[in-house]
Design a protein around this motif. Sequence first.
Motif, PDB file in Angstrom:
ATOM      1  N   THR A   1       4.236  -0.220   3.232  1.00 17.88           N
ATOM      2  CA  THR A   1       3.397   0.776   3.358  1.00 17.88           C
ATOM      3  C   THR A   1       4.329   2.121   3.561  1.00 17.88           C
ATOM      4  O   THR A   1       5.349   2.107   3.788  1.00 17.88           O
ATOM      5  CB  THR A   1       2.466   0.830   4.556  1.00 17.88           C
ATOM      6  OG1 THR A   1       1.547   1.890   4.560  1.00 17.88           O
ATOM      7  CG2 THR A   1       3.374   0.981   5.872  1.00 17.88           C
ATOM      8  N   SER A   2       3.363   3.213   3.162  1.00 14.92           N
ATOM      9  CA  SER A   2       4.111   4.378   3.090  1.00 14.92           C
ATOM     10  C   SER A   2       3.638   5.424   4.482  1.00 14.92           C
ATOM     11  O   SER A   2       4.286   5.707   5.549  1.00 14.92           O
ATOM     12  CB  SER A   2       4.015   5.362   1.999  1.00 14.92           C
ATOM     13  OG  SER A   2       4.641   4.704   0.707  1.00 14.92           O
TER      14      SER A   2
ATOM     15  N   GLY B   1      -4.781   0.568  -1.756  1.00 21.24           N
ATOM     16  CA  GLY B   1      -4.655   1.719  -0.540  1.00 21.24           C
ATOM     17  C   GLY B   1      -3.951   2.765  -1.661  1.00 21.24           C
ATOM     18  O   GLY B   1      -4.148   3.166  -2.807  1.00 21.24           O
ATOM     19  N   TRP B   2      -3.097   3.545  -0.907  1.00 22.57           N
ATOM     20  CA  TRP B   2      -2.163   4.636  -1.488  1.00 22.57           C
ATOM     21  C   TRP B   2      -1.705   4.312  -2.756  1.00 22.57           C
ATOM     22  O   TRP B   2      -1.317   5.197  -3.680  1.00 22.57           O
ATOM     23  CB  TRP B   2      -1.186   5.095  -0.373  1.00 22.57           C
ATOM     24  CG  TRP B   2      -0.535   6.314  -0.751  1.00 22.57           C
ATOM     25  CD1 TRP B   2       0.623   6.633  -1.423  1.00 22.57           C
ATOM     26  CD2 TRP B   2      -0.836   7.880  -0.312  1.00 22.57           C
ATOM     27  NE1 TRP B   2       0.882   7.820  -1.509  1.00 22.57           N
ATOM     28  CE2 TRP B   2       0.092   8.640  -0.791  1.00 22.57           C
ATOM     29  CE3 TRP B   2      -2.119   8.036   0.346  1.00 22.57           C
ATOM     30  CZ2 TRP B   2      -0.037  10.206  -0.811  1.00 22.57           C
ATOM     31  CZ3 TRP B   2      -2.262   9.583   0.331  1.00 22.57           C
ATOM     32  CH2 TRP B   2      -1.240  10.387  -0.296  1.00 22.57           C
TER      33      TRP B   2
ATOM     34  N   THR C   1       0.729  -1.252   0.045  1.00 25.85           N
ATOM     35  CA  THR C   1      -0.090   0.038  -0.080  1.00 25.85           C
ATOM     36  C   THR C   1       0.886   1.310  -0.008  1.00 25.85           C
ATOM     37  O   THR C   1       0.431   2.389   0.467  1.00 25.85           O
ATOM     38  CB  THR C   1      -0.868   0.103   1.141  1.00 25.85           C
ATOM     39  OG1 THR C   1      -0.184  -0.030   2.460  1.00 25.85           O
ATOM     40  CG2 THR C   1      -1.917  -1.176   1.353  1.00 25.85           C
ATOM     41  N   ALA C   2       2.204   1.312  -0.471  1.00 29.70           N
ATOM     42  CA  ALA C   2       2.936   2.273  -0.531  1.00 29.70           C
ATOM     43  C   ALA C   2       3.071   2.940  -1.708  1.00 29.70           C
ATOM     44  O   ALA C   2       2.848   2.277  -2.919  1.00 29.70           O
ATOM     45  CB  ALA C   2       4.322   1.851  -0.192  1.00 29.70           C
TER      46      ALA C   2
ATOM     47  N   TYR D   1      -7.007  -2.350   7.092  1.00 30.96           N
ATOM     48  CA  TYR D   1      -6.060  -2.936   6.852  1.00 30.96           C
ATOM     49  C   TYR D   1      -5.993  -4.524   7.151  1.00 30.96           C
ATOM     50  O   TYR D   1      -5.366  -5.369   6.661  1.00 30.96           O
ATOM     51  CB  TYR D   1      -4.781  -2.187   7.700  1.00 30.96           C
ATOM     52  CG  TYR D   1      -3.590  -2.189   6.688  1.00 30.96           C
ATOM     53  CD1 TYR D   1      -3.121  -1.050   6.040  1.00 30.96           C
ATOM     54  CD2 TYR D   1      -2.714  -3.286   6.426  1.00 30.96           C
ATOM     55  CE1 TYR D   1      -2.127  -0.916   5.238  1.00 30.96           C
ATOM     56  CE2 TYR D   1      -1.483  -3.202   5.945  1.00 30.96           C
ATOM     57  CZ  TYR D   1      -1.284  -2.027   5.024  1.00 30.96           C
ATOM     58  OH  TYR D   1      -0.286  -1.811   4.229  1.00 30.96           O
TER      59      TYR D   1
ATOM     60  N   LYS E   1      -5.349   6.553   2.974  1.00 30.30           N
ATOM     61  CA  LYS E   1      -5.088   5.665   4.032  1.00 30.30           C
ATOM     62  C   LYS E   1      -6.014   4.748   4.431  1.00 30.30           C
ATOM     63  O   LYS E   1      -7.292   5.081   4.573  1.00 30.30           O
ATOM     64  CB  LYS E   1      -4.460   6.708   5.323  1.00 30.30           C
ATOM     65  CG  LYS E   1      -3.119   7.353   4.951  1.00 30.30           C
ATOM     66  CD  LYS E   1      -2.726   8.370   6.101  1.00 30.30           C
ATOM     67  CE  LYS E   1      -2.925   7.580   7.420  1.00 30.30           C
ATOM     68  NZ  LYS E   1      -2.238   8.471   8.607  1.00 30.30           N
TER      69      LYS E   1
ATOM     70  N   ILE F   1       3.979  -6.737   4.807  1.00 29.48           N
ATOM     71  CA  ILE F   1       3.354  -5.425   4.649  1.00 29.48           C
ATOM     72  C   ILE F   1       4.389  -4.232   4.111  1.00 29.48           C
ATOM     73  O   ILE F   1       5.449  -4.103   4.663  1.00 29.48           O
ATOM     74  CB  ILE F   1       2.419  -4.608   5.933  1.00 29.48           C
ATOM     75  CG1 ILE F   1       1.400  -5.579   6.241  1.00 29.48           C
ATOM     76  CG2 ILE F   1       2.249  -3.342   5.716  1.00 29.48           C
ATOM     77  CD1 ILE F   1       0.636  -5.230   7.640  1.00 29.48           C
TER      78      ILE F   1
ATOM     79  N   ASP G   1      -0.009   4.565   5.871  1.00 35.08           N
ATOM     80  CA  ASP G   1      -1.142   3.862   6.689  1.00 35.08           C
ATOM     81  C   ASP G   1      -0.457   3.469   8.165  1.00 35.08           C
ATOM     82  O   ASP G   1       0.754   3.370   8.437  1.00 35.08           O
ATOM     83  CB  ASP G   1      -1.297   2.493   6.165  1.00 35.08           C
ATOM     84  CG  ASP G   1      -1.911   2.631   4.728  1.00 35.08           C
ATOM     85  OD1 ASP G   1      -2.939   3.129   4.524  1.00 35.08           O
ATOM     86  OD2 ASP G   1      -0.840   2.163   3.884  1.00 35.08           O
TER      87      ASP G   1
ATOM     88  N   CYS H   1       8.419   0.106   5.625  1.00 34.57           N
ATOM     89  CA  CYS H   1       7.978   1.402   5.600  1.00 34.57           C
ATOM     90  C   CYS H   1       8.996   2.167   4.751  1.00 34.57           C
ATOM     91  O   CYS H   1      10.019   2.245   5.031  1.00 34.57           O
ATOM     92  CB  CYS H   1       7.800   2.011   7.210  1.00 34.57           C
ATOM     93  SG  CYS H   1       7.182   3.755   6.969  1.00 34.57           S
TER      94      CYS H   1
END
Length: 342
Positions: free
Chosen positions: A51-52, A26-27, A6-7, A39, A33, A49, A54, A72
């Motif tokens: 993500t950026s 997501g993103w 979701t990044a 999630y 978010k 996972i 979330d 992340c």
Amino acid sequence: MKIVFTAEYEGDLQVFRQLGELVVEGWAIGKPKLSSQQYIALAHDAEVIVTSYDDITAEVIAGCPQLKVIACTRANPVNIDIQAAKQRDIKVLYTPGRNADAAAELTLGLMLSLARHIPQAHAALKRGDFTRPTQSGNSTQAGLRRDVVWDVSADSPYEVFKGGELRNKTLGLVGYGNIGRRVARLARAFGMEVLVADPFVAAEDIDEPGLHKATLQQLFNSADYVSLHLSSGPGTDGMINASLLSTMKKGAYIINTSRAAVINEQDLIDALRHGPLGGAALDVYHQEPLWQEHPFITELDNVIITPHIAGATRESIAKHTAMIAADLQRFIAGEPLLYQWR
């Protein structure tokens, strides 16, 4: 292995697809978010996972029992509950330095904007100030070559926007990590002297012609420009306060592309209103987005503001995508991880 991605990313995700089942949501596909429940519904059986922004809370971690890695794509994974991850022995990856070049270049851009009043000059022309109402040109007197000049008066843009040069000025860097080091290199190319205040860097590592270590007080006393490159935390929040600001040279400038919390905002506003500061350039704020009636917007003409875009380049996103992909390959191969959060 199931990877929930979701990044934000640049390029294709073929490397991630080769690592296992990939779910992109997501993103990553332009959605907002995700909430904790969203999630969990998406990643309840995921092992990885990525993500950026979330919020990966303890609730999310508890709701994803197969989870082994949380990646992340930021230099500081503030949106990850690190302790909850450690309790489950989940690896937390991050991407230090992925936007260091971008932030350093914006910092130099802001310094040039302060020195030469670039945004103000641009805005004035866009408003129609200093312009002519018709396309008619100036005539040239006999015997003279054509002279191209805007105006010759005290109210001409040449006088109104007259600035200074960076060459032979002193830049003070508070913080000398990935971004601070790049800013120093760029500033020295402009012919600036550079002072560094960083308790974690030895003088012997930076003491060379044009680059010297200083105490924080020495730096604020001596610098024409002070640029902040600090992390936010108990030891740095509010560190730049009225006491330090009051010791700066009259007309000096401060630039912040790091974290707003390191400056006492009201003290900064007072120093901009009453001196000694000549101006400031800011990319980060205590509350984001900025309030429409904030003094930085409505009152202080000696402040240049940008909306937290220091790291916003396509190259930064491409770097963090590649960094996470490479570390996930190392994880699967059982090799040491290069970007594991401490």
